[in-house]
Design a protein around this motif. Structure first.
Motif, PDB file in Angstrom:
ATOM      1  N   LYS A 112       6.768 -11.491  21.299  1.00 16.74           N
ATOM      2  CA  LYS A 112       6.455 -10.141  20.838  1.00 16.74           C
ATOM      3  C   LYS A 112       4.981  -9.827  21.076  1.00 16.74           C
ATOM      4  N   LYS A 113       4.124 -10.804  20.782  1.00 20.81           N
ATOM      5  CA  LYS A 113       2.688 -10.593  20.981  1.00 20.81           C
ATOM      6  C   LYS A 113       2.365 -10.386  22.463  1.00 20.81           C
ATOM      7  N   MET A 114       3.003 -11.194  23.322  1.00 20.17           N
ATOM      8  CA  MET A 114       2.738 -11.084  24.749  1.00 20.17           C
ATOM      9  C   MET A 114       3.239  -9.752  25.300  1.00 20.17           C
ATOM     10  N   LEU A 115       4.381  -9.308  24.819  1.00 18.74           N
ATOM     11  CA  LEU A 115       4.908  -8.009  25.241  1.00 18.74           C
ATOM     12  C   LEU A 115       3.994  -6.872  24.778  1.00 18.74           C
ATOM     13  N   PHE A 116       3.404  -7.049  23.607  1.00 16.45           N
ATOM     14  CA  PHE A 116       2.453  -6.063  23.079  1.00 16.45           C
ATOM     15  C   PHE A 116       1.207  -6.000  23.972  1.00 16.45           C
ATOM     16  N   ILE A 117       0.712  -7.165  24.380  1.00 15.20           N
ATOM     17  CA  ILE A 117      -0.438  -7.234  25.285  1.00 15.20           C
ATOM     18  C   ILE A 117      -0.110  -6.551  26.607  1.00 15.20           C
ATOM     19  N   ASN A 118       1.067  -6.855  27.147  1.00 10.81           N
ATOM     20  CA  ASN A 118       1.486  -6.231  28.408  1.00 10.81           C
ATOM     21  C   ASN A 118       1.570  -4.709  28.283  1.00 10.81           C
ATOM     22  N   ARG A 119       2.054  -4.265  27.137  1.00  9.39           N
ATOM     23  CA  ARG A 119       2.195  -2.818  26.920  1.00  9.39           C
ATOM     24  C   ARG A 119       0.821  -2.145  26.915  1.00  9.39           C
ATOM     25  N   LEU A 120      -0.137  -2.787  26.228  1.00 12.22           N
ATOM     26  CA  LEU A 120      -1.484  -2.235  26.164  1.00 12.22           C
ATOM     27  C   LEU A 120      -2.157  -2.265  27.537  1.00 12.22           C
TER      28      LEU A 120
ATOM     29  N   ILE B  84      -8.131  -4.934  24.166  1.00 11.34           N
ATOM     30  CA  ILE B  84      -6.902  -5.521  23.635  1.00 11.34           C
ATOM     31  C   ILE B  84      -7.220  -6.569  22.582  1.00 11.34           C
ATOM     32  N   LYS B  85      -8.255  -7.370  22.799  1.00  9.60           N
ATOM     33  CA  LYS B  85      -8.665  -8.360  21.795  1.00  9.60           C
ATOM     34  C   LYS B  85      -8.991  -7.686  20.470  1.00  9.60           C
ATOM     35  N   ASP B  86      -9.719  -6.572  20.543  1.00 15.51           N
ATOM     36  CA  ASP B  86     -10.056  -5.838  19.318  1.00 15.51           C
ATOM     37  C   ASP B  86      -8.795  -5.321  18.638  1.00 15.51           C
ATOM     38  N   ILE B  87      -7.877  -4.788  19.426  1.00 18.33           N
ATOM     39  CA  ILE B  87      -6.643  -4.240  18.856  1.00 18.33           C
ATOM     40  C   ILE B  87      -5.815  -5.338  18.198  1.00 18.33           C
ATOM     41  N   LEU B  88      -5.777  -6.519  18.803  1.00 20.42           N
ATOM     42  CA  LEU B  88      -5.035  -7.631  18.212  1.00 20.42           C
ATOM     43  C   LEU B  88      -5.615  -8.027  16.861  1.00 20.42           C
ATOM     44  N   GLN B  89      -6.930  -7.928  16.732  1.00 20.77           N
ATOM     45  CA  GLN B  89      -7.563  -8.222  15.444  1.00 20.77           C
ATOM     46  C   GLN B  89      -7.198  -7.162  14.420  1.00 20.77           C
ATOM     47  N   TRP B  90      -7.131  -5.906  14.876  1.00 28.94           N
ATOM     48  CA  TRP B  90      -6.705  -4.844  13.953  1.00 28.94           C
ATOM     49  C   TRP B  90      -5.277  -5.087  13.491  1.00 28.94           C
ATOM     50  N   GLU B  91      -4.438  -5.545  14.418  1.00 33.39           N
ATOM     51  CA  GLU B  91      -3.042  -5.813  14.094  1.00 33.39           C
ATOM     52  C   GLU B  91      -2.933  -6.880  12.994  1.00 33.39           C
ATOM     53  N   GLN B  92      -3.783  -7.890  13.094  1.00 32.19           N
ATOM     54  CA  GLN B  92      -3.766  -8.954  12.085  1.00 32.19           C
ATOM     55  C   GLN B  92      -4.122  -8.409  10.712  1.00 32.19           C
ATOM     56  N   ASN B  93      -4.989  -7.382  10.715  1.00 36.63           N
ATOM     57  CA  ASN B  93      -5.410  -6.784   9.451  1.00 36.63           C
ATOM     58  C   ASN B  93      -4.566  -5.571   9.075  1.00 36.63           C
ATOM     59  N   HIS B  94      -3.470  -5.367   9.837  1.00 41.46           N
ATOM     60  CA  HIS B  94      -2.542  -4.255   9.577  1.00 41.46           C
ATOM     61  C   HIS B  94      -3.253  -2.894   9.604  1.00 41.46           C
ATOM     62  N   SER B  95      -4.200  -2.739  10.541  1.00 43.03           N
ATOM     63  CA  SER B  95      -4.960  -1.500  10.646  1.00 43.03           C
ATOM     64  C   SER B  95      -4.295  -0.558  11.651  1.00 43.03           C
ATOM     65  N   GLU B  96      -3.236   0.087  11.212  1.00 48.40           N
ATOM     66  CA  GLU B  96      -2.501   1.003  12.076  1.00 48.40           C
ATOM     67  C   GLU B  96      -3.334   2.235  12.420  1.00 48.40           C
ATOM     68  N   GLU B  97      -4.246   2.611  11.518  1.00 50.48           N
ATOM     69  CA  GLU B  97      -5.069   3.802  11.748  1.00 50.48           C
ATOM     70  C   GLU B  97      -5.966   3.621  12.971  1.00 50.48           C
TER      71      GLU B  97
END
Length: 276
Positions: free
Chosen positions: A47-55, A65-78
């Protein structure tokens, strides 16, 4: 668990790329065999790899993408929402630029079919000699690289508009960009952003009156180089010389224009007659 080969095949990412992603901290193998160094990924990591591919498909850089993955860990949808909207705007601007380029190509093809030289459009760029009036300008001056221009224009003009609003100053005209560098340097160019205002306050200066060669561009900013070339040729042919920094006055707001053809920009070259 999935071997790096199996993971690679499912996600359509080469093993070389997966190793690189590991090096830069984008996605690590879930397990590495200490005896033979074989890498294994968990099913959950698909799922994570597919998310990276999508981005990546959305033209995000690996750093973004690295920054976005960190936001994902913190559930920062905004933050993700904002990032997607910003990227959407960037892509739309590129699409508009490509559409404009396609129109130019089509026009050149039609002209060539009619026997009209491809560069004949330069003859349609009109130049006139004008006397400008002095202006009091609120300004900021920066060294900007070629990559900074697109973002820089909006950023620095916004700061000037904010100062006008905060200090309740009187705006007298549209944005001006003055180019002070004597030559083009991709690493950085001396660029001044200005707005004409009534009051003389800290951060203002006089833009003196001058004799100028002026041309008006109705179209995309990418065509400004053609206008500059035609102005310099006119100045040379008419026996004038360039004496001060050229500047552009933007009569239309690019954010309020639907198509590049509706943009209107005045270009000024301060000049004087050559000594005979």
């Amino acid at each position: 668990m999935l071997s790096i080969g199996e993971f690679s095949k499912i996600c359509e990412v080469s093993t070389k790329t997966l190793r690189y992603y590991d090096e830069i901290g984008l996605i690590h193998p879930d397990e590495i065999n200490p005896e033979n160094g074989y890498r294994y990924y968990s099913i959950k990591q698909l799922k994570k790899m597919l998310f990276i591919n999508r981005l990546k498909g959305y033209c995000f850089s690996l750093e973004e993408i690295k920054d976005i993955l960190q936001w994902e860990q913190n559930h920062s949808e905004e933050k993700l929402y904002s990032a997607l909207n910003l990227k959407k705007k960037e892509i739309q601007e590129k699409i508009s630029a490509y559409e404009y380029t396609l129109q130019q190509i089509n026009s050149d093809v039609l002209n060539l079919e009619k026997g009209i030289p491809m560069m004949s459009y330069l003859n349609e760029i009109k130049v006139e000699l004008v006397e400008t009036q002095p202006m009091n300008i609120l300004f900021t001056r920066q060294m900007l690289s070629s990559d900074d221009y697109a973002l820089g224009y909006g950023h620095y003009f916004s700061r000037l508009y904010e100062k006008i609003a905060t200090e309740k100053l009187t705006l007298l005209g549209t944005p001006i960009t003055i180019y002070h560098s004597l030559e083009y340097n991709p690493a950085g160019n001396d660029t001044e952003f200005a707005l004409p205002i009534k009051e003389s306050v800290k951060g203002t200066r006089d833009l003196p009156d001058a004799l100028c060669a002026r041309s008006v561009l109705k179209g995309a900013y990418s065509e400004l180089t053609s206008v500059y070339a035609q102005l310099r040729e006119w100045i040379e042919n008419e026996g004038y010389e360039w004496v001060n920094s050229p500047y552009e006055i933007y009569l239309t707001d690019p954010t309020q224009v639907a198509v590049p053809e509706d943009l209107v920009t005045e270009v000024y070259f301060p000049v004087k007659k050559k000594n005979s």
